[in-house]
Design an enzyme around this catalytic site. Structure first.
Site, short mmCIF file in Angstrom:
data_model
loop_
_atom_site.label_atom_id
_atom_site.label_comp_id
_atom_site.label_asym_id
_atom_site.label_seq_id
_atom_site.Cartn_x
_atom_site.Cartn_y
_atom_site.Cartn_z
N CYS A 59 0.82 -1.22 0.00
CA CYS A 59 0.00 0.00 0.00
C CYS A 59 0.86 1.27 0.00
O CYS A 59 2.06 1.23 0.16
CB CYS A 59 -0.93 -0.02 1.20
SG CYS A 59 -0.06 0.20 2.76
N ALA A 62 2.95 1.92 3.03
CA ALA A 62 4.17 1.10 3.04
C ALA A 62 5.28 1.80 2.26
O ALA A 62 6.44 1.82 2.69
CB ALA A 62 3.89 -0.28 2.46
N ARG A 93 11.42 -4.67 6.64
CA ARG A 93 12.19 -4.55 5.41
C ARG A 93 13.69 -4.76 5.64
O ARG A 93 14.48 -4.60 4.76
CB ARG A 93 11.93 -3.18 4.79
CG ARG A 93 11.67 -3.28 3.33
CD ARG A 93 11.01 -2.01 2.87
NE ARG A 93 11.85 -1.31 1.93
CZ ARG A 93 12.62 -0.30 2.26
NH1 ARG A 93 12.72 0.10 3.50
NH2 ARG A 93 13.32 0.30 1.35
N HIS A 192 5.89 6.67 -2.29
CA HIS A 192 7.22 7.24 -2.57
C HIS A 192 7.06 8.71 -2.92
O HIS A 192 7.78 9.56 -2.43
CB HIS A 192 7.87 6.56 -3.78
CG HIS A 192 8.03 5.08 -3.65
ND1 HIS A 192 7.98 4.24 -4.73
CD2 HIS A 192 8.26 4.31 -2.58
CE1 HIS A 192 8.17 3.01 -4.32
NE2 HIS A 192 8.34 3.01 -3.03
FE1 CFM Z 1 13.07 0.97 -5.21
FE2 CFM Z 1 12.63 -1.39 -5.40
FE3 CFM Z 1 11.06 0.20 -3.94
FE4 CFM Z 1 13.56 -0.38 -3.17
FE5 CFM Z 1 12.66 -2.39 -1.57
FE6 CFM Z 1 11.72 -3.37 -3.84
FE7 CFM Z 1 10.16 -1.83 -2.39
MO1 CFM Z 1 10.79 -4.23 -1.55
S1 CFM Z 1 14.51 -0.65 -5.00
S2 CFM Z 1 12.48 1.46 -3.18
S3 CFM Z 1 14.40 -1.12 -1.33
S4 CFM Z 1 11.30 0.07 -6.03
S5 CFM Z 1 12.93 -4.29 -2.35
S6 CFM Z 1 12.43 -3.41 -5.98
S7 CFM Z 1 9.66 -3.57 -3.42
S8 CFM Z 1 10.87 -2.25 -0.45
S9 CFM Z 1 9.20 0.03 -2.78
#
Ligand code: CFM
Length: 536
Positions: A59, A62, A93, A192
């Site tokens: 989500c 997260a 994580r 993000h």
């Molecule tokens: Fe970038 Fe990723 Fe992500 Fe990531 Fe991660 Fe991920 Fe993620 Mo899990 S590099 S920030 S540190 S998109 S492994 S492939 S899914 S937490 S949101």
């Protein structure tokens, strides 16, 4: 062209046939049989998951709290919501951090929550939130508090930003809120963006004091999973490159506050942080380009790019020396392992950047990636940033604030003139070519893979290793295929940089060459399977 017993095109048709026709039509646009790097193919990505389909996604909360702010050790990350949201996000994580002294603040092992109850949902939770801020301040005296909204907070209408302003005033520290309710976007990706916006609004640019160094960079989109950041810090230091700030692996508030002083932004995970890179360039004049420190060859290439940017002969020589030193053990291990991994097949479905980056490591092992995809990447993460102007902005994306950024006339400093940038054209400023150019013709590129599609991939192609996360791990392993987690590294790692590559080679060698998987019979091998079809 990759050749497989079952033609990927046929695989796709078989899979789509099983869905009700409306759903099949939608999924069809997110499952591509790659026609080769030179063909521009469009994928449907960053759209809502169809209800009823088992998705890998998480989500918005997260993405904001866990991913972007999670690895910062000296902010109290206070979750405003029911306790379940906190438990879910509590160190799941595997971020690591290294405070300089045992006394240095480190709140990462704590779990801060307002623990909303039914009565708060009915009468509002703002009073409880203020109390929680005061309590956290009393006990920890943190430099900053970040407040994260969970779904119910958005539904009942608590104004976390007003509370943050009030608490900032009252406590005399930086307090800021995030409207990152889980439902705010179609995936983590929205979180993000929300996190990037708040960092830009409330933190970046606050402190002009910065470490000394001739070559000062910010590392964006590196989250210190499994200690990756420690390996990158080691390499950069060896090269004489100063890490001004990291977003956000092994990071601190101070680093965020001084980020605007760096000479260059390098971007690891494009998906999660490209907004900050873009905004910092506009506001402060910091150029950015993409790097990849996953894979020994890519690490070397990235270091060379940084040296070329600074155009300093001493730095260039030092970087070359570091690369040749670091490559020695890498080559030794590769020579030993390569014959055992060569020709094996991998599949990877992770987040929004690793499904691309890790293909490099598998290539170094002589393995092919038959199928890959992101959980929540956007079209640009697949097709390259050139498609951004053509991406349709839907209601879900419009839901997220777009900041209007203007040049900070006081703090703006042009690092490179346009001519200088053009002369350094090969560095790919403001660009990312996406995952698909690096994949072979005939491979399967799948966005937001469903559980059903995952089962069918495994059943059909029997990859030697499947890379995904904890939600997929045991289902896949029960099917007799080893699963390597690329979100948490299964307690292994680091995998970034040179020493990280060696760790990865060794782990993959063990995984794909152990005989234990051959002893497992998948249920469909042992029992008859009943199949049915929709009559629509
Ligand atoms: Fe970038 Fe990723 Fe992500 Fe990531 Fe991660 Fe991920 Fe993620 Mo899990 S590099 S920030 S540190 S998109 S492994 S492939 S899914 S937490 S949101």
């Amino acid at each position: 062209m990759a050749k497989y017993e079952i033609d990927p095109q046929r695989w796709k048709q078989e899979v789509l046939k099983k869905y009700p026709s409306k759903i099949g039509k939608k999924r069809e646009k997110s499952i591509l049989v790659h026609e080769g790097p030179e063909v521009a193919q469009q994928i449907m990505a960053n759209v809502r998951t169809i209800p009823g389909i088992i998705t890998q996604r998480g989500c918005t909360y997260a993405g904001c709290k866990g991913v972007v702010l999670g690895p910062t050790r000296d902010i109290v990350n206070l979750v405003h919501g029911p306790i379940g949201c906190s438990f879910y996000a509590w160190l799941t994580r595997r971020n690591q951090t290294k405070p300089p002294t045992p006394e240095s603040p480190n709140y990462m092992t704590y779990c801060f929550s307002t623990d909303l109850q039914d009565s708060n949902i009915v009468f509002g939770g703002e009073i409880k939130l203020k109390q929680a801020c005061r309590e956290a301040f009393e006990i920890f005296k943190p430099k900053a508090i970040g407040i994260f909204s969970t779904c119910p907070v958005g539904l009942i209408g608590d104004d976390v930003h007003a509370v943050a302003r009030e608490m900032k005033e009252e406590l005399g520290i930086n307090v800021f809120g995030f409207s990152c309710e889980g439902y705010k976007g179609v995936s983590q990706s929205a979180g993000h963006h929300i996190a990037n916006n708040a960092l830009m609004k409330h933190v970046i640019g606050l402190n002009d004091k910065h470490p000394a160094g001739k070559f000062r960079i910010n590392m964006l989109g590196e989250y210190n999973i499994g200690g990756d950041a420690f390996e990158l810090e080691r390499i950069l230091e060896k090269c004489g490159i100063t890490l001004n700030s990291s977003f956000s692996g092994n990071s601190t508030m101070e680093q965020f506050e001084r980020a605007h002083t760096a000479d260059l932004n390098v971007v690891m995970c494009h998906r999660s942080i490209n907004y900050v890179a873009e905004m910092m360039e506009k506001k402060y004049g910091i150029p950015w380009f993409k790097v990849n420190f996953i894979g020994a060859e890519s690490s070397a290439k990235s270091l060379r790019k940084i040296a070329e940017y600074f155009g300093d002969e001493d730095l260039r020589l030092r970087v070359e020396q570091v690369i040749s030193e670091e490559m020695l053990p890498v080559k030794q291990i590769i020579d030993e392992i390569y014959p055992r991994t060569k020709g094996k097949m991998a599949m990877m479905f992770v987040g929004g950047s690793r499904a691309h980056h890790y293909q490099e490591l598998f290539t170094e092992l002589g393995m092919t990636t038959l199928s890959a995809g992101y959980e929540f990447g956007h079209r640009d993460d697949y097709e390259g940033r050139r498609v951004i102007p053509t991406i349709q902005v839907d209601a879900d994306s419009r839901n997220i604030e777009e900041l209007t950024i203007e040049r900070d006339e006081v703090k703006y400093r042009a690092r490179k003139t346009e001519e200088e940038k053009q002369a350094l054209g090969g560095l790919g400023f403001n660009d990312y070519d996406g995952m698909m150019v690096d994949m072979a013709k005939g491979t399967l590129v799948i966005d937001d893979l469903s559980h059903y599609e995952m089962e069918k991939l495994i059943e059909t192609y029997h990859p030697d290793v499947f890379c995904a996360g904890i939600k997929e791990k045991y289902c896949v392993q029960k099917m007799g295929i080893p699963l390597k987690q690329l979100h948490s590294y299964d307690y292994g790692g680091p995998y970034a940089g040179f020493q990280g590559a060696v760790n990865f080679y060794k782990d993959i060698d063990m995984i794909v060459n152990t005989s234990v998987w051959k002893l497992i019979k998948a249920p469909w091998q042992a029992e008859p399977v009943i199949e049915a079809e929709y009559a629509t």
